[in-house]
Scaffold this active site. Sequence first.
Site, PDB file in Angstrom:
ATOM      1  N   GLY A   1       1.357  -1.008  -0.014  1.00 53.93           N
ATOM      2  CA  GLY A   1      -0.395   0.052  -0.126  1.00 53.93           C
ATOM      3  C   GLY A   1       0.777   1.354  -0.102  1.00 53.93           C
ATOM      4  O   GLY A   1       0.339   1.826  -1.441  1.00 53.93           O
TER       5      GLY A   1
ATOM      6  N   ASP B   1      10.365  -6.266  -5.396  1.00 51.84           N
ATOM      7  CA  ASP B   1       9.572  -7.433  -4.701  1.00 51.84           C
ATOM      8  C   ASP B   1       9.045  -7.922  -5.399  1.00 51.84           C
ATOM      9  O   ASP B   1       8.845  -8.575  -6.906  1.00 51.84           O
ATOM     10  CB  ASP B   1       7.923  -6.380  -4.806  1.00 51.84           C
ATOM     11  CG  ASP B   1       6.838  -5.993  -3.579  1.00 51.84           C
ATOM     12  OD1 ASP B   1       7.124  -7.990  -3.164  1.00 51.84           O
ATOM     13  OD2 ASP B   1       6.552  -5.476  -2.758  1.00 51.84           O
TER      14      ASP B   1
ATOM     15  N   ASP C   1      12.984 -11.876  -3.980  1.00 54.16           N
ATOM     16  CA  ASP C   1      12.461 -11.286  -1.711  1.00 54.16           C
ATOM     17  C   ASP C   1      14.008 -10.798  -1.706  1.00 54.16           C
ATOM     18  O   ASP C   1      14.940 -10.853  -1.528  1.00 54.16           O
ATOM     19  CB  ASP C   1      12.613 -12.630  -2.040  1.00 54.16           C
ATOM     20  CG  ASP C   1      12.319 -12.633  -0.922  1.00 54.16           C
ATOM     21  OD1 ASP C   1      12.622 -12.120   0.195  1.00 54.16           O
ATOM     22  OD2 ASP C   1      13.218 -14.654  -0.070  1.00 54.16           O
ATOM     23  N   VAL C   2      13.470  -9.434  -1.252  1.00 50.97           N
ATOM     24  CA  VAL C   2      13.863  -8.360  -0.667  1.00 50.97           C
ATOM     25  C   VAL C   2      15.074  -8.823   0.784  1.00 50.97           C
ATOM     26  O   VAL C   2      16.157  -8.532   1.302  1.00 50.97           O
ATOM     27  CB  VAL C   2      13.665  -7.470   0.196  1.00 50.97           C
ATOM     28  CG1 VAL C   2      12.671  -6.406  -1.205  1.00 50.97           C
ATOM     29  CG2 VAL C   2      11.804  -7.803   0.768  1.00 50.97           C
TER      30      VAL C   2
ATOM     31  N   TYR D   1       7.599  -6.694  15.527  1.00 50.00           N
ATOM     32  CA  TYR D   1       7.654  -5.657  14.388  1.00 50.00           C
ATOM     33  C   TYR D   1       8.414  -4.181  15.094  1.00 50.00           C
ATOM     34  O   TYR D   1       9.160  -3.713  15.144  1.00 50.00           O
ATOM     35  CB  TYR D   1       5.902  -5.875  14.586  1.00 50.00           C
ATOM     36  CG  TYR D   1       6.443  -4.257  13.224  1.00 50.00           C
ATOM     37  CD1 TYR D   1       6.027  -5.144  12.547  1.00 50.00           C
ATOM     38  CD2 TYR D   1       5.883  -3.293  14.036  1.00 50.00           C
ATOM     39  CE1 TYR D   1       5.523  -3.452  11.104  1.00 50.00           C
ATOM     40  CE2 TYR D   1       5.100  -2.110  13.095  1.00 50.00           C
ATOM     41  CZ  TYR D   1       5.364  -2.565  11.463  1.00 50.00           C
ATOM     42  OH  TYR D   1       5.123  -1.369  11.148  1.00 50.00           O
TER      43      TYR D   1
ATOM     44  N   THR E   1      -4.343   1.784   4.525  1.00 52.49           N
ATOM     45  CA  THR E   1      -4.030   0.306   3.471  1.00 52.49           C
ATOM     46  C   THR E   1      -5.566  -0.279   3.983  1.00 52.49           C
ATOM     47  O   THR E   1      -5.874  -1.038   4.308  1.00 52.49           O
ATOM     48  CB  THR E   1      -2.791   0.462   3.693  1.00 52.49           C
ATOM     49  OG1 THR E   1      -2.672  -0.252   4.630  1.00 52.49           O
ATOM     50  CG2 THR E   1      -1.629   1.460   3.798  1.00 52.49           C
ATOM     51  N   PRO E   2      -4.965  -0.771   2.681  1.00 50.55           N
ATOM     52  CA  PRO E   2      -5.567  -2.289   2.298  1.00 50.55           C
ATOM     53  C   PRO E   2      -5.619  -3.500   3.569  1.00 50.55           C
ATOM     54  O   PRO E   2      -6.092  -3.923   4.217  1.00 50.55           O
ATOM     55  CB  PRO E   2      -5.487  -3.366   0.981  1.00 50.55           C
ATOM     56  CG  PRO E   2      -5.524  -1.701   0.097  1.00 50.55           C
ATOM     57  CD  PRO E   2      -4.621  -0.980   0.441  1.00 50.55           C
TER      58      PRO E   2
ATOM     59  N   ARG F   1      -7.483  -5.502   9.387  1.00 55.16           N
ATOM     60  CA  ARG F   1      -7.218  -6.262  10.778  1.00 55.16           C
ATOM     61  C   ARG F   1      -7.871  -5.593  11.747  1.00 55.16           C
ATOM     62  O   ARG F   1      -8.427  -5.905  12.739  1.00 55.16           O
ATOM     63  CB  ARG F   1      -6.221  -5.982  11.506  1.00 55.16           C
ATOM     64  CG  ARG F   1      -4.853  -6.397  10.703  1.00 55.16           C
ATOM     65  CD  ARG F   1      -3.361  -6.523  11.096  1.00 55.16           C
ATOM     66  NE  ARG F   1      -3.004  -5.662  11.283  1.00 55.16           N
ATOM     67  CZ  ARG F   1      -2.167  -5.087  10.279  1.00 55.16           C
ATOM     68  NH1 ARG F   1      -2.189  -5.000   8.473  1.00 55.16           N
ATOM     69  NH2 ARG F   1      -1.846  -3.272  10.549  1.00 55.16           N
TER      70      ARG F   1
END
Length: 265
Positions: free
Chosen positions: A13, A33, A48-49, A140, A175-176, A181
Site C-alpha cells: 500500500g 518486490d 525476495d528482499v 515488529y 491501506t488494505p 485487521r
Amino acid sequence: MTRTALITGAAGGIGRAVAARFVADGHQVFGLDLVDPQLSGVTHLCADVTDAEEVTAAVQSVVSDSRAITTLVTCAGITTGKPLHRTAPDEWEAVLKANLNSVYLAVREVLPGMMAAGTGAVVTLGSVLHRTAAPGLPAYAAAKGAVAALTRQLAVDYGRFGITFVTVSPGWVRTPATESRLDGASDLDRLRQSNPLGSLGTPEQIAAAVAFAASPDAALLTGTELVLDAGASMVSPASLLRDSHRLRMGLPPLEGGPHEREERP
C-alpha cells in the site's frame, strides 16, 4: 542527470504510493518486490528482499556505467506478531528478516554507487510502534526500532559522502492491509479519535513525506525521523479514558460508565 529510485516493497500500500509519487516527480523508478506493482513508469524487479543473492542481482541489473541509483526507499516489511511467549523462533526471525534485514541488504548494495557519485538519499520506513508500543507486536516493534537506529548510524558513517539518511515513521495508515485487521467503521472511528487531528494517514501522504525527505529541498535533513501519526504518539492512552480530556480534544464521551462534566473554556 536522470534520477533513479529503487523502491523495495513497491507492491504494498505505502510502497506503491511511493513508487507512483517518484514516477510523477520524474524519477526512473524500479520496484523491488515479489509482486508486480503494475504501475505505469515502474520497472518491476522480481526478488525476495530478504535474500542477499537476489537483492544483489536485482541492483546490479539496474546499475550500469551510465546509470546509478540516486534514491533508495525501503518500504518492504510485514506487520504481524503475537505475544513474545507465544512467538516461535522462526516467526521472530521472519519478522526481523522482512523489516530489518531487508533494509541492510538493500542499503549495502546501493552504497558503493552513491559513495562513488558523492550523493544519494536513503529513506527507510519505520513505525511509531517502536515509540509507543501496541500489544502483541514485540518482533515488529524491535525491528522498526532497529531500523531507526540503523538509519541514524548510517547518517553518521556516510554523511561525508554526501548521502542523506532519514526514517519516515507512519502511524495508522488506511491501506488494505490495515483495514483487513479492523472491525469495520467503528474501529476506524476509534483510530481517528486516538489522535489530536482526528484523522488517519493515507499512503499518498506518506509518499509525499518520503519524496520531500529524498529531495534536494531536504539536503540538510539526515539522521532524523519524520513521525506522521497525526499527533497520536503525543497523547497518553489513559487520557482517552477520561471524558474531561476527550471533551478538550473535541471527542464524544465514552459510552457506558460514569462521565465527568467539564465546560469548554
